[in-house]
Design an enzyme around this catalytic site. Structure first.
Site, PDB file in Angstrom:
ATOM      1  N   LYS A  37       0.773  -1.307  -0.016  1.00 35.94           N
ATOM      2  CA  LYS A  37       0.143  -0.010  -0.046  1.00 35.94           C
ATOM      3  C   LYS A  37       0.883   1.152   0.085  1.00 35.94           C
ATOM      4  CE  LYS A  37      -3.625  -2.285   2.792  1.00 35.94           C
ATOM      5  NZ  LYS A  37      -4.169  -2.714   1.615  1.00 35.94           N
ATOM      6  N   CYS A  38       1.805   1.146  -0.727  1.00 33.29           N
ATOM      7  CA  CYS A  38       2.837   2.378  -1.003  1.00 33.29           C
ATOM      8  C   CYS A  38       2.624   3.008  -2.126  1.00 33.29           C
ATOM      9  CB  CYS A  38       4.337   1.775  -0.799  1.00 33.29           C
ATOM     10  SG  CYS A  38       5.634   2.795  -0.898  1.00 33.29           S
ATOM     11  N   GLY A  39       3.360   4.437  -2.427  1.00 37.39           N
ATOM     12  CA  GLY A  39       3.172   4.839  -3.606  1.00 37.39           C
ATOM     13  C   GLY A  39       4.349   4.170  -4.805  1.00 37.39           C
ATOM     14  N   PHE A  40       4.878   3.655  -4.085  1.00 41.02           N
ATOM     15  CA  PHE A  40       6.126   2.889  -5.013  1.00 41.02           C
ATOM     16  C   PHE A  40       5.892   1.453  -5.128  1.00 41.02           C
ATOM     17  CE2 PHE A  40       9.097   5.743  -2.787  1.00 41.02           C
ATOM     18  CZ  PHE A  40       9.320   6.586  -3.712  1.00 41.02           C
ATOM     19  N   THR A  41       4.607   1.024  -4.839  1.00 44.74           N
ATOM     20  CA  THR A  41       3.787  -0.489  -5.061  1.00 44.74           C
ATOM     21  C   THR A  41       3.932  -0.926  -6.520  1.00 44.74           C
ATOM     22  OG1 THR A  41       2.777  -0.346  -2.838  1.00 44.74           O
ATOM     23  CG2 THR A  41       1.851  -1.971  -4.521  1.00 44.74           C
TER      24      THR A  41
END
Length: 186
Positions: A61-65
């Protein structure tokens, strides 16, 4: 060789020695570690001898996912050329991977088709840091460099002999030139 030739040779050797010393010399390998896969099996990293290994701390659940997509593409492109990616889910950065192993596996498979080895969730910093990340981030242990894991999707490069080569931060995509050139031996 004349006096000036010897002096020049010593200057050149000293110059390159400074850079070799700055980066460090590997003192131990990643092959000393075992990790539990997301399915609960033991992966002995010694079984990866002869392969380049990219170790990445991941989160669902990360912007980098979306980097899972590029990681999988990189894995598919080079997996038959002695290359493997190992993902280590981590929930230490803004609680961006709160799920269970089965939830993480299902998310990665369904959304990104992840087929590279994923491990159980670990700690990559702090008092509960896993042994492998303690090694990756400590020059005293790996002989090459010290670093701190700043966020999800930081990438560590391990050579075919199990030695740390270096790392790239989260912002750099898995298919950045630094990683691709390393894989291709350029």
């Amino acid at each position: 060789m004349g006096r000036y030739g010897i002096t020049l040779w010593l200057v050149v050797v000293s110059f390159f020695s400074i850079f070799a010393y700055k980066k460090g010399t590997p003192s131990s390998s990643v092959y000393q570690f075992k990790a539990k896969t997301i399915d609960g099996e033991i992966l002995d990293l010694a079984s990866l001898k002869g392969k380049k290994i990219l170790i990445v701390n991941t989160a669902s659940k990360c912007g980098f996912t979306p980097q899972f997509k590029q990681l999988e593409e990189l894995y598919q492109k080079y997996k038959d050329k002695n290359f493997v990616i190992i993902g280590f889910p981590c929930n230490q950065f803004a609680h961006q991977d709160p799920g269970s192993s089965s939830e993480i596996k299902e998310f990665c498979t369904r959304n990104y088709g992840v087929s590279f080895p994923m491990m159980e969730k670990i700690h990559v910093k702090g008092d509960s840091i896993s042994d492998i990340y303690a090694w990756l981030t400590s020059k005293k242990k790996n002989g090459v460099e010290s670093s701190s894991v700043k966020w999800n999707f930081q990438k560590y490069m391990i050579d075919e002999n199990g030695f740390l080569v270096g790392h790239v931060g989260s912002v750099k995509k898995p298919d950045c030139s630094e990683i691709v050139n390393w894989i291709e031996g350029k």
